[in-house]
Design a protein around this motif. Structure first.
Motif, PDB file in Angstrom:
ATOM      1  N   ASN A  45       0.535  -1.240   0.310  1.00 45.88           N
ATOM      2  CA  ASN A  45      -0.073   0.120  -0.125  1.00 45.88           C
ATOM      3  C   ASN A  45       1.208   1.010   0.234  1.00 45.88           C
ATOM      4  OD1 ASN A  45       0.749   0.255   2.756  1.00 45.88           O
ATOM      5  ND2 ASN A  45      -0.667  -0.614   3.656  1.00 45.88           N
ATOM      6  N   ASP A  46       0.436   2.856   0.374  1.00 47.76           N
ATOM      7  CA  ASP A  46       1.276   3.805   0.294  1.00 47.76           C
ATOM      8  C   ASP A  46       1.775   4.284   1.377  1.00 47.76           C
ATOM      9  OD1 ASP A  46      -1.025   4.076   1.592  1.00 47.76           O
ATOM     10  OD2 ASP A  46      -1.516   6.092   0.388  1.00 47.76           O
ATOM     11  N   ARG A  50       4.393   3.513  -1.935  1.00 49.24           N
ATOM     12  CA  ARG A  50       3.977   4.940  -2.933  1.00 49.24           C
ATOM     13  C   ARG A  50       4.125   4.460  -4.305  1.00 49.24           C
ATOM     14  NH1 ARG A  50       4.748  10.657  -0.653  1.00 49.24           N
ATOM     15  NH2 ARG A  50       6.718  10.491  -1.717  1.00 49.24           N
ATOM     16  N   ILE A  53       2.451   0.726  -5.359  1.00 49.80           N
ATOM     17  CA  ILE A  53       1.054  -0.094  -5.261  1.00 49.80           C
ATOM     18  C   ILE A  53       0.517  -1.073  -4.855  1.00 49.80           C
ATOM     19  CG2 ILE A  53      -1.365   0.675  -4.416  1.00 49.80           C
ATOM     20  CD1 ILE A  53      -0.091   3.805  -3.878  1.00 49.80           C
TER      21      ILE A  53
END
Length: 294
Positions: A45-46, A50, A53
């Protein structure tokens, strides 16, 4: 010649339980050896990365040794991409949609010292490795239990700082060390273990600024030297902003000064070779830290 990098694994959310009972650290780490496996996959995930992702990270080719207290293997990022190929018969480019592509790093995690030695494959960054390793460890345990930071080359970092004729700001983000004793805490933070326990804080963020246009911040102080020591020994990161002799604005990041050791091209992707060299280099890291703290 390729480089080996090193990172420190620290207890985060349970640090004050460890301060209360230092034997708990061994129990937490031994439990980790038993829990880490190659079955669990984690989607990026971010907060983790980031730039990637949706990709997947996991451990593979693991060797978990509870008796000798180490974990070795590879950390991989699995992704999907379009691979382009030149077709001579058509004199054109063909796109070959491909999934399950992978980038990887090879590592040896010594739980006796909480130090990881690792090498990187192509397009796999050292800071990515720390973020991915931390995220996976916390997936096997309670959320936020571990933090992972690079060891930095203190000489290189300090040399870069000396390029600045004036320092306008210093930002430091650091976690609480794994029960190192009040002497270390006083040097890094200027406080004792009891002081920290009263606050119940697990992370220390501080920014120093100077409005003095001529002098700026004095880097040669006990406080700043302690924070540089803590940063270089794998407890956090530091950003220093200032001006060089030509009055150019410069930002120096501690993460751009990793502590490295050489490894041959033939050895860098071999788990056994990475393991052997990590054990060798850990002795230098530990003795260097011990010397500075005493």
């Amino acid at each position: 010649m390729p480089n080996m990098y090193f990172a420190k694994v620290s207890i985060s959310s349970k640090i004050y339980d460890v301060y209360k009972d230092e034997s708990l650290l061994d129990k937490i780490l031994d439990n980790l050896v038993l829990k880490v496996n190659d079955k669990i996959e984690l989607t990026i995930n971010d907060e983790i990365d980031r730039n990637n992702i949706g990709d997947t990270i996991k451990f593979i080719t693991l060797d978990n040794n509870i008796e000798k207290r180490y974990i070795s293997g590879r950390l991989i990022r699995i992704y999907t991409d379009d691979v382009e190929k030149y077709d001579a018969s058509q004199n054109d480019i063909l796109k070959l949609p491909t999934d399950q592509l992978a980038r990887y790093a090879t590592f040896y995690f010594d739980l006796k010292t909480e130090i990881i030695g690792f090498t990187l494959g192509r397009y796999f960054g050292k800071n990515q490795f720390c973020n991915y390793f931390q995220a996976l460890l916390n997936e096997f345990t309670s959320d936020g239990e571990f933090k992972v930071f690079l060891y930095k080359n203190e000489m290189s970092f300090r040399d870069d700082i000396q390029r600045l004729k004036k320092i306008s700001s210093i930002y430091v983000s650091m976690i609480i060390p794994n029960a190192p004793g009040d002497k270390s805490l006083r040097r890094i933070f200027g406080v004792t273990g009891e002081n920290l326990k009263e606050m119940n804080a697990t992370q220390y963020n501080q920014e120093f600024k100077s409005d003095n246009n001529e002098k700026g911040i004095n880097i040669n102080t006990e406080v700043i030297n302690g924070l540089i020591d803590g940063t270089c020994n794998g407890y956090g990161t530091m950003k220093i902003q200032g001006q060089d002799e030509s009055n150019q604005e410069i930002v120096i990041y501690s993460k751009e000064h990793p502590y490295t050791r050489s490894i041959s091209q033939n050895q860098k992707n071999t788990i056994s070779e990475v393991s052997e060299l990590t054990r060798k280099y850990i002795k230098h890291i530990v003795s260097n830290f011990f010397r500075r703290e005493h």
